[in-house]
Scaffold this active site. Structure first.
Site, PDB file in Angstrom:
ATOM      1  N   SER A 157       0.843  -1.189   0.000  1.00 18.70           N
ATOM      2  CA  SER A 157       0.000   0.000   0.000  1.00 18.70           C
ATOM      3  C   SER A 157       0.888   1.252   0.000  1.00 18.70           C
ATOM      4  CB  SER A 157      -0.941  -0.045   1.204  1.00 18.70           C
ATOM      5  OG  SER A 157      -1.908   0.968   1.145  1.00 18.70           O
ATOM      6  N   ASP A 323      -8.731  -6.164  -5.097  1.00 18.70           N
ATOM      7  CA  ASP A 323      -8.316  -4.867  -4.553  1.00 18.70           C
ATOM      8  C   ASP A 323      -8.792  -3.768  -5.495  1.00 18.70           C
ATOM      9  OD1 ASP A 323      -7.085  -2.623  -3.516  1.00 18.70           O
ATOM     10  OD2 ASP A 323      -5.067  -3.458  -3.522  1.00 18.70           O
ATOM     11  N   HIS A 356      -8.132  -4.867  -0.631  1.00 19.81           N
ATOM     12  CA  HIS A 356      -6.827  -4.259  -0.391  1.00 19.81           C
ATOM     13  C   HIS A 356      -6.138  -4.859   0.834  1.00 19.81           C
ATOM     14  CE1 HIS A 356      -3.720  -1.269  -0.757  1.00 19.81           C
ATOM     15  NE2 HIS A 356      -3.949  -0.793   0.455  1.00 19.81           N
TER      16      HIS A 356
END
Length: 383
Positions: A157, A323, A356
């Site tokens: 991320s 995601d 995610h």
């Protein structure tokens, strides 16, 4: 903490801090008159200093990536699934470092820290920080630790954005870059989500223009709402359907009011209230702005391959099928730009139902890909 520490855990760990008294000029043009970084290490640095791995954390993460701080800890570090003896980032083979970046609230200098010029918390007087600023401070930490080159820099991320910045800014200081569930810049939709979260905080009556420390309060409602909004974006529709469906709270009938009716409502409210006790609202503002600003291709007329030209590290890019916050398409864009720049790159798109947040979870295919790649790095490092 479990009654018996698992054999694949690093066990009890002790956070450390290091002070940098020299001024730090930031990308925004302002300076910090010195700063502190909090960090943890796992494993042992070998004699050649060739087995060090830097782990970069995401928005709400910190330096506590693995193990436990005390026997009273309810949960281990945020990447316990990935770091430890026999795990993909094997603490028996690597010396692993994870530092909390400036602007955060977990031990490194941030908005809640004292401004030496005023003797009061910085609040919104804290200078704006960027991903590049974070990487520069991590390089300073590496210097203090005597690490001239990382075997790998790894992150998911926002951590993956730091990995990209490392590979571009310090190409000779890392041999491998592992970029997980990341993007080369945020989409307009992602920036919009961040702005809604910031406005939830800044319009809370208890925000006091960022000076809530002096009022002995915090913008609880705004920060909780920001966390609830953010958390929705971290999960896939499939994951939320499987976890909650349309189940009502404890199987009860509808209230026909605005109390909690559905399990998903209860879950989000719990996540929001818990986050308020763990995180600083001003830090949330600064970190999400750093996310928004990251765009290495902007200095090259939008040409990401040109931005990647300095990279010398071998790169592994990983994405997850569900995601939608940082979609596989965004990861493939990184891979394609690396190919155009003539760089060595491998790509894995993992089937995972969790959205995610998959990068934090023990998804078997994901662990297998990471284990295989880290095994290659361990052999190169002589471990």
């Amino acid at each position: 903490m479990p009654a018996v520490i698992p054999t694949d855990s690093v066990g009890l760990v002790h956070p450390q801090t290091v002070d940098f008294p020299e001024p730090l000029t930031l990308e925004c043009g302002r300076s910090l008159p010195g700063y502190t970084l909090a960090y943890e290490t796992y494993g042992t640095l070998n004699a050649a200093r060739s087995n060090a791995i830097l782990v970069c954390h995401a928005l709400s993460g910190d330096h506590h990536a693995a193990g436990y701080h005390s026997v009273d800890d309810r949960k281990p570090g945020w990447w316990e699934t990935m770091i430890g003896p026999g795990k993909p980032i094997d603490s028996n083979r690597f010396f692993i470092v994870c530092s909390n970046f400036i602007g955060s609230c977990r031990g490194s200098t941030g908005p809640a820290s004292i401004d030496p010029a005023t003797g009061e918390p910085w609040g919104l007087n804290f200078p704006m920080v960027t991903v590049r600023d974070w990487v520069r401070t991590q390089a300073a930490l590496a210097d203090r630790l005597g690490i001239a080159q990382w075997a790998a820099v790894v992150g998911g991320s926002l951590g993956g954005m730091q990995v990209l910045e490392w590979a571009m800014l310090y190409p000779e200081r890392l041999r491998h870059a592992v970029v997980i569930a990341a993007a080369p810049r945020l989409t307009a939709q992602n920036i919009a989500f961040n702005e809604v979260c910031r406005q939830a905080i800044m319009t809370d009556p208890d925000f006091h223009e960022g000076r809530y420390y002096a009022h002995g309060t915090k913008p609880r409602r705004g920060l909780a709402l920001a966390r609830m909004i953010g958390h929705i974006t971290y999960l896939s529709d499939d994951a939320m359907r499987a976890k909650f469906g349309r189940d009502t709270r404890n199987g009860k009938a509808f209230s026909f009011g605005f109390d909690v009716d559905f399990e998903v409502e209860s879950y989000l409210r719990y996540q929001g209230s818990r986050f308020v006790e763990q995180f600083d609202a001003n830090s949330y503002l600064y970190i999400t702005k750093a996310l928004d600003y990251f765009d290495p291709a902007a200095a090259y007329g939008g040409d990401l391959a040109a931005a990647f030209a300095p990279i010398r590290a071998s790169v592994l890019v990983i994405s997850f099928s569900t995601d939608w916050r940082f979609s596989p398409e965004r990861s493939r864009g990184i891979v394609q730009a690396l190919y155009r720049a003539g760089r060595e790159v491998a790509y894995a798109e993992i089937e995972a139902a969790h959205g995610h947040d998959s990068f934090l979870l023990p998804v078997p295919q994901y662990l297998a890909v990471m284990s295989a790649y880290l095994e290659r790095i361990a052999q190169e490092s002589g471990r």
